[in-house]
Scaffold this active site. Structure first.
Site, PDB file in Angstrom:
ATOM      1  N   GLY A   3     103.456  94.428 -46.210  1.00  9.98           N
ATOM      2  CA  GLY A   3     103.330  95.417 -47.271  1.00  9.98           C
ATOM      3  C   GLY A   3     104.630  96.045 -47.744  1.00  9.98           C
ATOM      4  O   GLY A   3     104.620  97.180 -48.223  1.00  9.98           O
ATOM      5  N   ASN A  13     106.237  95.117 -50.359  1.00  2.79           N
ATOM      6  CA  ASN A  13     106.088  95.257 -51.822  1.00  2.79           C
ATOM      7  C   ASN A  13     105.176  96.429 -52.168  1.00  2.79           C
ATOM      8  O   ASN A  13     105.406  97.126 -53.149  1.00  2.79           O
ATOM      9  CB  ASN A  13     105.573  93.959 -52.444  1.00  2.79           C
ATOM     10  N   LEU A  43      92.560  83.333 -55.661  1.00  8.44           N
ATOM     11  CA  LEU A  43      91.322  83.850 -56.255  1.00  8.44           C
ATOM     12  C   LEU A  43      90.666  82.795 -57.146  1.00  8.44           C
ATOM     13  O   LEU A  43      91.355  82.020 -57.812  1.00  8.44           O
ATOM     14  CB  LEU A  43      91.633  85.112 -57.068  1.00  8.44           C
ATOM     15  N   HIS A  74     105.736  86.597 -56.909  1.00  8.85           N
ATOM     16  CA  HIS A  74     105.960  85.341 -56.191  1.00  8.85           C
ATOM     17  C   HIS A  74     107.456  85.215 -55.879  1.00  8.85           C
ATOM     18  O   HIS A  74     108.288  85.475 -56.753  1.00  8.85           O
ATOM     19  CB  HIS A  74     105.483  84.148 -57.039  1.00  8.85           C
ATOM     20  N   GLU A  92      93.460  81.087 -63.460  1.00  5.40           N
ATOM     21  CA  GLU A  92      92.805  80.195 -62.496  1.00  5.40           C
ATOM     22  C   GLU A  92      93.773  79.169 -61.877  1.00  5.40           C
ATOM     23  O   GLU A  92      93.438  78.524 -60.897  1.00  5.40           O
ATOM     24  CB  GLU A  92      91.592  79.492 -63.149  1.00  5.40           C
ATOM     25  N   ASP A 141      99.784  80.554 -59.437  1.00  5.37           N
ATOM     26  CA  ASP A 141     101.125  80.856 -59.964  1.00  5.37           C
ATOM     27  C   ASP A 141     101.328  80.323 -61.384  1.00  5.37           C
ATOM     28  O   ASP A 141     102.465  80.095 -61.811  1.00  5.37           O
ATOM     29  CB  ASP A 141     102.226  80.311 -59.031  1.00  5.37           C
ATOM     30  N   ALA A 178     115.298  91.392 -55.666  1.00  7.47           N
ATOM     31  CA  ALA A 178     114.430  91.013 -56.796  1.00  7.47           C
ATOM     32  C   ALA A 178     113.010  91.610 -56.702  1.00  7.47           C
ATOM     33  O   ALA A 178     112.635  92.426 -57.529  1.00  7.47           O
ATOM     34  CB  ALA A 178     114.359  89.494 -56.911  1.00  7.47           C
TER      35      ALA A 178
HETATM   36  C1  GAR Z   1     106.501  88.544 -50.388  1.00  4.72           C
HETATM   37  O1  GAR Z   1     107.716  87.858 -50.296  1.00  4.72           O
HETATM   38  C2  GAR Z   1     105.674  88.009 -51.546  1.00  4.72           C
HETATM   39  O2  GAR Z   1     106.419  87.670 -52.667  1.00  4.72           O
HETATM   40  C3  GAR Z   1     105.076  86.788 -50.918  1.00  4.72           C
HETATM   41  O3  GAR Z   1     104.750  87.176 -49.597  1.00  4.72           O
HETATM   42  C4  GAR Z   1     105.619  88.223 -49.172  1.00  4.72           C
HETATM   43  C5  GAR Z   1     104.789  89.407 -48.745  1.00  4.72           C
HETATM   44  O4  GAR Z   1     105.580  90.428 -48.180  1.00  4.72           O
HETATM   45  N1  GAR Z   1     103.946  86.326 -51.664  1.00  4.72           N
HETATM   46  C6  GAR Z   1     103.636  85.048 -51.814  1.00  4.72           C
HETATM   47  O5  GAR Z   1     104.252  84.154 -51.306  1.00  4.72           O
HETATM   48  C7  GAR Z   1     102.426  84.785 -52.715  1.00  4.72           C
HETATM   49  N2  GAR Z   1     102.414  83.423 -53.149  1.00  4.72           N
HETATM   50  P1  GAR Z   1     105.096  91.929 -48.104  1.00  4.72           P
HETATM   51  O6  GAR Z   1     103.716  91.940 -47.444  1.00  4.72           O
HETATM   52  O7  GAR Z   1     106.115  92.590 -47.217  1.00  4.72           O
HETATM   53  O8  GAR Z   1     105.071  92.506 -49.496  1.00  4.72           O
END
Ligand code: GAR
Length: 204
Positions: free
Chosen positions: A17, A19, A97, A113, A151, A154, A183
């Site tokens: 978490g 992000n 999803l 992503h 759908e 990415d 980023a």
């Molecule tokens: C992040 O790097 C996010 O971009 C990636 O997983 C990580 C989650 O970290 N998401 C994907 O790869 C989705 N395809 P977080 O739980 O610390 O935010």
């Protein structure tokens, strides 16, 4: 709804978490001002993201595929409707999803992503695997993308991107961290504000 002048946001998470934390901090700092995080929903009961939400006083819910099978998505949709959610932010949410779900919230779901789409994306590219693939290919620049979710994994319209240099001696872990700091944690809050401000300006 806490404030009718702000779009109600649900953040969907699966793991650490960081992000989500960037979104919470951006809300505190006023970077996100057209929206408010109303609920955090996790598909993993042990996700540290849930602790971050609780610390910030945000409502949480856990919906697992294991316990709910195909009703998993219906349960999430019910939570979104009950909480008057106008924008769904996928922040490290590791479930793809269905089109039923993405159509129910068309142009109302965004995802972060950890690569410059269309590189290193789609089914099977998530978390550290993305950075492993970037290093195996030998790219000198990678980054992150925030995009609308449809759908195709990415595959939705790109909202924002930011490039990050790959450095000599990088491991998937060091690269992941740099992409997050330089980023993801910057563009996810900015893109969230952008989409919320558009939702609110439409008067929807
Ligand atoms: C992040 O790097 C996010 O971009 C990636 O997983 C990580 C989650 O970290 N998401 C994907 O790869 C989705 N395809 P977080 O739980 O610390 O935010």
């Amino acid at each position: 709804m806490l404030n009718t002048e702000k779009a109600d946001i649900a953040v969907l998470v699966s793991g650490g978490g960081t992000n989500l934390q960037a979104l919470i901090d951006a809300q505190t700092d006023g970077i996100i001002k057209s929206g408010q995080i109303s609920i955090v929903i996790s598909d993993n009961p042990n996700a540290y993201a849930l602790e971050r939400a609780k610390k910030a006083g945000i409502k949480t819910a856990v919906v697992t595929k294991k316990s709910r099978g195909i009703a998993f998505e219906d349960d999430i949709i019910e939570l979104l409707n009950e909480n008057g959610i106008e924008l769904v932010v996928l922040a490290g949410f590791m479930t793809i999803l269905s089109s039923k779900f993405t159509k129910a919230f068309e142009n109302r779901i965004i995802n972060v992503h950890p690569s410059l789409i269309p590189s290193f994306c789609g089914k099977g590219f998530y978390g550290l695997k993305v950075h492993e693939a970037a290093l195996n290919k030998g790219v000198k620049v990678t980054g992150a993308t925030v995009h609308f979710v449809n759908e195709i994994p990415d595959g939705g319209e790109i909202i924002m991107q930011k490039a990050v240099d790959v450095l000599e001696g990088d491991t998937p872990e060091t690269l992941q961290k740099r992409v997050m700091i330089e980023a993801e944690w910057i563009i996810l809050p900015k893109a969230t504000e952008l989409v919320c401000s558009k939702i609110m300006n439409k008067g929807e």
